[in-house]
Scaffold this active site. Structure first.
Site: not given
Ligand code: PMT
Length: 399
Positions: A210, A289, A305-307, A341
């Site tokens: 991403n 490949k 997994p959701d860390i 969460k």
């Molecule tokens: O890196 P940059 O270019 O500076 O951009 C910053 C950012 C936009 C990436 C940052 O500000 C941000 O919003 N990060 C979280 C992005 C995200 O994946 O959001 P989410 O809504 O999908 O996830 C929610 C939370 O769960 C996040 O804290 C994520 O770290 C956590 N998560 C999500 C999925 C997963 N499998 N494990 C997780 O821990």
């Protein structure tokens, strides 16, 4: 009592345009209780006068290394002995190079050589000079030598360019100095930050990823460090250098990130998940490949997994902070993640329109059970410092 009360700060000012902020910095350090002496390099004297700095510090300004007058008064050894902290602000690329290579050919460099007190630098230069390979090499050397590095911040620069290399503002430098004496808002705390994207391999040459650049997470890690915390940064694949003074663990996939985060949070006080972790990964990555011998094919994905949820669910959990990146209904989705969460705080950011992913600026809404605060558009470094201040407040409130 303030952490800077009666502390002796030897302020070295070197020759960059940010030297015009030196008088304000001296005033702010004195407001915080510090006793300040100023050493001015010859180039700095072209930007700010000794008379101004003498007036605001209430002390004579030191400029000469080799003069009978200087050495019969307070020479470089006495100045070095006097200091509890040497702060070089602004620190130019040239001064960083000379410090990294052990020069002692002017008063400030000689003081740094003679000092037993800690040395901190606040770099200030054009973005190209900051990113230059030699500057980054010197930075690494200085960090290895134990020099503390405050900033730099990013934003528009005097030269008209935009990017990293701005000197931190005087109040931010005062807070960073206070952090050196155990007065930072997170002094004594262990903080783990995740940053960047994760890459989920499809085959040995392709992956699903991403657009996260890591900038937000690296800024958060640096702000926590400036606030006195012991910081571990678990970073997905990004093009950013290791921030000074921070233990960095580089990982690739969500599974790697999970393992590194869970190990690091075992004795942490705070976890901040800024990483954009992939929600899914290929069920069976190919070992060779994938050939383009079919017109179309499907890839089976399985849930990662959701860390963040796992950290929040630990029996001995740290203060757990999530980020939420959304394109629509930002606050509603963020509030739902906060509740589902069981987080202590969530930072919601709308993505798009020059904010969120891959940008220098961002805007955040902080939500916690029973509260909310808007952090309007600003550089990621500035937002990170405000976020850290709120986390410290809420952590203290929790007791
Ligand atoms: O890196 P940059 O270019 O500076 O951009 C910053 C950012 C936009 C990436 C940052 O500000 C941000 O919003 N990060 C979280 C992005 C995200 O994946 O959001 P989410 O809504 O999908 O996830 C929610 C939370 O769960 C996040 O804290 C994520 O770290 C956590 N998560 C999500 C999925 C997963 N499998 N494990 C997780 O821990």
């Amino acid at each position: 009592m303030n952490a800077l009360t009666h502390k002796h700060i030897l302020l070295g000012v070197t020759g960059g345009i940010a030297a015009y902020k030196a008088p304000e910095l001296v005033r702010r350090l004195r407001d915080a209780g510090a006793d300040v002496r100023v050493v001015l390099t010859p180039a700095a004297a072209a930007f700010v006068t000794p008379l101004t700095l003498q007036a605001v510090s209430g002390r004579p300004v030191h400029q000469e290394l080799l003069s009978a007058e200087a050495e019969s008064g307070m020479g470089h050894i006495e100045l070095a002995r006097w200091a509890d902290l040497i702060l070089v602000a602004p620190a130019t690329a040239d001064f960083m190079a000379r410090l990294a290579h052990g020069f002692a050919d002017d008063l400030l460099a000689a003081c740094c050589r003679a000092a037993r007190a800690p040395i901190a630098i606040a770099p200030a230069m054009n973005v190209g000079m900051w990113q230059n390979a030699a500057t980054q090499r010197n930075l690494r050397q200085l960090v290895d030598d134990g020099v503390r590095v405050f900033g730099p911040g990013s934003g528009s620069q005097a030269c008209g360019e935009v990017g990293e290399g701005r000197m931190l503002e005087p109040l931010e430098l005062v807070a960073a100095c206070a952090g050196q004496f155990g007065g930072g808002a997170l002094a004594g705390r262990r903080v783990v930050v995740s940053a960047g994207p994760t890459f989920e391999d499809l085959d040995p040459v392709r992956f699903i990823g991403n657009r996260s650049s890591g900038r937000m997470g690296y800024a958060v890690a640096q702000a926590a460090r400036e606030a006195g915390a012991d910081v571990t940064l678990v970073s997905g694949p990004v093009a950013l250098p290791d921030p000074p003074g921070i233990a960095v663990q580089r990982v690739r996939s969500a599974l790697d990130m999970r393992a590194a985060v869970l190990a690091a949070v075992a004795d942490a006080d705070v976890y901040i998940g800024t990483a954009a972790v992939a929600d899914y990964r290929p069920a069976a990555p190919a070992t060779q490949k994938i050939k383009k011998d079919r017109d179309a094919f499907a890839i089976e994905l399985v849930r990662n997994p959701d860390i963040l949820a796992e950290v929040a669910g630990l029996a001995r959990r740290p203060f757990t902070v999530g980020f939420a990146a959304e394109t629509d209904d930002v606050l509603a989705y963020a509030r739902r993640k906060l509740d589902d969460k069981r987080l202590d705080l969530i930072a919601a950011n709308a993505v798009g329109a020059g904010l969120g992913f891959e940008t220098d600026d961002n805007a955040l809404t902080l939500l916690w059970p029973g509260g909310q605060r808007e952090l309007p558009r600003a550089s990621k470094a500035a937002l990170a410092r405000e976020l850290i201040a709120v986390i410290a407040e809420r952590l203290d409130a929790r007791g």
